[in-house]
Design a protein around this motif. Structure first.
Motif, short mmCIF file in Angstrom:
data_model
loop_
_atom_site.label_atom_id
_atom_site.label_comp_id
_atom_site.label_asym_id
_atom_site.label_seq_id
_atom_site.Cartn_x
_atom_site.Cartn_y
_atom_site.Cartn_z
N LYS A 179 41.89 38.32 46.65
CA LYS A 179 42.48 39.65 46.74
C LYS A 179 42.22 40.44 45.47
CE LYS A 179 46.85 42.04 47.59
NZ LYS A 179 48.32 41.87 47.87
N THR A 180 42.41 39.81 44.33
CA THR A 180 42.19 40.49 43.05
C THR A 180 40.72 40.86 42.88
OG1 THR A 180 44.01 39.23 42.04
CG2 THR A 180 42.43 40.29 40.54
N ALA A 181 39.84 39.94 43.23
CA ALA A 181 38.41 40.19 43.09
C ALA A 181 37.96 41.34 43.99
CB ALA A 181 37.62 38.93 43.41
N ILE A 182 38.46 41.38 45.23
CA ILE A 182 38.07 42.44 46.17
C ILE A 182 38.50 43.81 45.64
CG2 ILE A 182 38.53 43.40 48.46
CD1 ILE A 182 38.64 40.53 49.52
N ILE A 183 39.75 43.90 45.14
CA ILE A 183 40.24 45.18 44.62
C ILE A 183 39.40 45.62 43.42
CG2 ILE A 183 42.19 46.31 43.49
CD1 ILE A 183 44.05 44.56 45.16
N TYR A 184 39.13 44.70 42.52
CA TYR A 184 38.40 45.03 41.30
C TYR A 184 36.96 45.48 41.61
CZ TYR A 184 36.41 44.53 36.60
OH TYR A 184 35.79 44.76 35.40
N VAL A 185 36.26 44.70 42.44
CA VAL A 185 34.87 45.03 42.75
C VAL A 185 34.80 46.32 43.58
CG1 VAL A 185 32.79 44.24 43.94
CG2 VAL A 185 34.16 42.61 42.62
N THR A 186 35.76 46.54 44.45
CA THR A 186 35.78 47.77 45.26
C THR A 186 35.90 48.99 44.36
OG1 THR A 186 36.82 46.59 47.10
CG2 THR A 186 36.96 48.99 47.11
N ILE A 187 36.74 48.92 43.34
CA ILE A 187 36.89 50.05 42.41
C ILE A 187 35.59 50.25 41.62
CG2 ILE A 187 38.11 50.86 40.36
CD1 ILE A 187 40.61 49.48 41.46
N ALA A 188 35.00 49.15 41.16
CA ALA A 188 33.73 49.25 40.43
C ALA A 188 32.64 49.88 41.30
CB ALA A 188 33.28 47.87 39.96
N GLN A 189 32.62 49.50 42.57
CA GLN A 189 31.64 50.06 43.50
C GLN A 189 31.90 51.53 43.78
OE1 GLN A 189 28.90 48.13 43.65
NE2 GLN A 189 28.91 47.91 45.85
N MET A 190 33.15 51.94 43.71
CA MET A 190 33.48 53.35 43.93
C MET A 190 32.77 54.23 42.90
SD MET A 190 37.17 55.25 43.51
CE MET A 190 37.10 54.94 41.74
N PHE A 191 32.78 53.81 41.65
CA PHE A 191 32.09 54.59 40.62
C PHE A 191 30.59 54.65 40.89
CE2 PHE A 191 35.92 53.24 38.17
CZ PHE A 191 36.41 54.50 37.89
N ALA A 192 30.03 53.57 41.42
CA ALA A 192 28.61 53.57 41.77
C ALA A 192 28.33 54.54 42.91
CB ALA A 192 28.15 52.16 42.16
N GLY A 193 29.27 54.64 43.86
CA GLY A 193 29.09 55.58 44.96
C GLY A 193 29.13 57.02 44.50
N VAL A 194 30.05 57.33 43.60
CA VAL A 194 30.12 58.69 43.03
C VAL A 194 28.84 58.98 42.24
CG1 VAL A 194 31.36 60.21 41.45
CG2 VAL A 194 32.63 58.66 42.95
N ALA A 195 28.41 57.99 41.44
CA ALA A 195 27.19 58.16 40.64
C ALA A 195 25.98 58.45 41.51
CB ALA A 195 26.96 56.90 39.80
N LYS A 196 25.88 57.76 42.63
CA LYS A 196 24.73 57.95 43.51
C LYS A 196 24.62 59.39 43.99
CE LYS A 196 25.09 57.18 47.80
NZ LYS A 196 25.29 56.62 49.16
N ASP A 197 25.72 59.95 44.45
CA ASP A 197 25.65 61.30 45.02
C ASP A 197 25.56 62.38 43.97
OD1 ASP A 197 25.79 60.97 48.01
OD2 ASP A 197 27.53 59.80 47.44
N LEU A 198 26.12 62.15 42.78
CA LEU A 198 25.94 63.13 41.71
C LEU A 198 24.49 63.15 41.24
CD1 LEU A 198 29.12 62.62 39.48
CD2 LEU A 198 28.60 64.54 40.98
#
Length: 581
Positions: A179-198
């Motif tokens: 559960k902790t790993a999923i939350i952490y990696v999901t947040i890290a991936q969120m920044f990658a998603g924002v970076a991609k579209d910017l």
């Protein structure tokens, strides 16, 4: 003075005819944007690219009263690329190319590392959820940010967020609970998603903004080629990310951070702050972004949602999991002393029996190593990018479907459902999959992936043209932003839906084996087929029935003007017969 011919600067930068000027007067080389398409030649709406001699230089007329002809000098490639006018294009394109490699790599690094840590397909889909969801909102916000602060700002922020995302992934601790790993990696991936579209904002729009005076035919072709490679290099990232994992998880992250770092100096020091800032108001509020008054664009956006879901229902998570998973036979029962005693992809457990390295990933697959899985997915992306670049010249042009219209997309939309439908049937009923015969299974995957990549690229290319055709010229930025928001929604739907189907459709083959991955992936292919059909049926609702549909020499649907003319001739003929009688 003769005014330059107006060109539509709002289409895809993949294809364009060089503009011509044939009226007398002072010479003005018409500089259209490289972001135009071959679909619409200048003042030639039905020109076939195959028939156009695009290598001819623009026609120049006299500049003064003595009718002297100017001499147009062809610039070398190096001089063209280093010219001041093209410098923003070179810098932004290079940054975008480098970023694209890291964008593809991060997906494979996270997915395959999670596979080795026994995360299920659904759990990995959740890790990617914020990555895709970020694209829904960033596609809209990026347009406002770019208009206000310029492309340089959004590009730098995008690259820095990508570095942040990779940096956070260094903190993924194997001792954490799931559960902790999923939350952490999901947040890290969120920044990658924002970076991609910017970052994508600069890569997709700079060709609209750069219209140098020294443009020529060769340079237009160069722009098209670079654009195609932007897509293909993401496939290189898929392969590189999976291959570097064999060296080490931290090493793969470090290499990709170096690549992102290479793009930063040019973005910081080589671009003007005002590049891309709005000279007039495009959209004043979020309400204007949702262009509900543009029916055709809204219908096309809905079709785009299901079009991309048709791919991501099986491609992003289920396919690499299945390619990685071992066969089900003997897992939990076959006695072993080393891994080689088990089926490919399985391991010899501590109890001396064969086990699935990742029961949550299912069984029944090809058991490939990480590098080969990356090669499968990377090959698809590379082929997709190249076919998308050459669709007008290689496909729609020879078929007399240039420029494309609603009927063109309906045709190719229904064709898009065939590969996934065939693969669903083969996986469900073929003896090759029920007997786990690896050679024909591998051949089936290669053939289907290649065919789908070609057909899907054609559909995507046609969509990219139609969105600009239907977008209002004075609101192009927010119209395209709304359209690509639908694209992100489709990816989100496919990613989450695929995780659910792949994890829960197949029956359990035991705790040492996991669920039946063959049944799970077949269900994902079926869901992709349904999405393709829905996308094509939605496209029928577009109000664009003036043009017909050709398929080479055959006319499948006659244009309304031709049909109307034939009807009038028939009426005139009947009236003449009555008069003669």
């Amino acid at each position: 003075m003769v005014k330059p011919t107006e060109t539509n600067n709002t289409a895809s930068n993949l294809f364009q005819f060089p503009p011509r000027q044939e009226e007398e007067g002072p010479v003005e080389i018409v500089s259209g944007s490289p972001d135009q398409v071959l679909w619409e030649g200048n003042n030639h709406p039905t020109r076939n690219p195959k028939q156009d001699n695009s290598s001819d230089p623009p026609v120049h007329k006299p500049v003064d009263e003595d009718k002297t002809q100017p001499v147009v000098k062809e610039q070398s490639l190096s001089k063209s690329l280093t010219s001041k006018a093209l410098r923003p294009f070179v810098i932004i394109s290079t940054s975008y190319l480098l970023f694209t490699i890291t964008d593809g790599a991060i997906r494979m690094i996270v997915l395959l590392h999670a596979y080795n840590k026994s995360f299920s397909a659904l759990e990995v889909s959740i890790m990617f959820m914020l990555y895709e969801l970020a694209g829904v909102f960033t596609n809209l916000a990026a347009g406002f940010m770019g208009a206000k602060w310029g492309i340089r700002f959004t590009l730098i922020i995008g690259l820095l967020l990508q570095l942040l995302s990779y940096g956070l992934l260094f903190g993924w601790d194997d001792s954490w609970d799931k559960k902790t790993a999923i939350i952490y990696v999901t947040i890290a991936q969120m920044f990658a998603g924002v970076a991609k579209d910017l970052t994508k904002l600069g890569g997709k729009t700079v060709t609209k903004l750069v219209t140098p005076e020294e443009q020529n035919t060769f340079l237009f072709k160069l722009v098209s080629l670079i654009t195609g490679w932007k897509n293909s290099l993401k496939g290189v990232g898929y392969f590189a990310g999976s291959a570097l994992l064999n060296v080490g998880y931290e090493a793969s992250l470090g290499v990709m951070m170096v690549i992102v770092g290479l793009a930063l100096p040019g973005a910081i020091f080589g671009l003007d702050k005002s590049l891309g800032t709005a000279k007039k108001t495009n959209a004043k509020s979020w309400r204007e972004v949702f262009a509900f008054d543009n029916v055709n664009l809204n219908v096309l956006s809905a079709a785009r949602l299901f079009l991309f879901a048709s791919r991501d229902f099986w491609f992003e998570v289920p396919l690499p999991y299945y390619l990685r998973s071992p066969g089900c036979e003997g897992l939990g029962s076959q006695v072993c002393s080393v891994d080689a005693d088990c089926v490919r992809g399985a391991v010899c457990g501590l109890a001396g029996v064969c086990e699935n390295l990742q029961p949550g990933g299912g069984c029944g697959g090809l058991g490939l190593d990480r590098t080969l899985v990356g090669a499968f997915l990377g090959g698809y992306i590379i082929l997709y990018g190249q076919v998308q670049s050459w669709t007008p010249q290689m496909v729609t042009g020879p078929l007399n479907q240039t420029p494309p219209n609603k009927f063109t997309e309906i045709l190719w939309g229904f064709i898009n459902c065939l590969p996934t439908l065939v693969m669903c049937i083969v996986m469900a009923f073929s003896p090759s999959f029920s007997n786990h015969d690896l050679t024909p299974m591998t051949i089936w995957f290669i053939v289907i992936i290649v065919i789908f990549a070609i057909i899907f690229a054609i559909n995507s290319s046609i969509h990219s043209y139609l969105v600009v055709k239907y977008a209002k010229s004075d609101k192009i930025a927010k119209s395209v932003g709304f359209y690509y928001m639908s694209n992100a929604c489709g990816r989100l739907l496919g990613t989450i839906g695929s995780g659910i189907l792949y994890t829960y459709v197949g029956k359990s083959a035991g705790p040492a084996a996991g669920s039946d991955g063959t049944a799970g992936l077949a269900a994902c292919f079926l869901a992709g087929t349904i999405c393709s059909v829905v996308a094509a049926m939605i496209t029928v609702k577009i109000d664009d029935n003036q043009d017909g549909l050709q398929c080479g020499p055959c006319t499948l649907i006659r244009p309304m003007t031709s049909a109307r003319a034939n009807t009038e001739e028939d009426v005139d003929g009947r009236e003449d017969e009555k008069n003669d009688a």
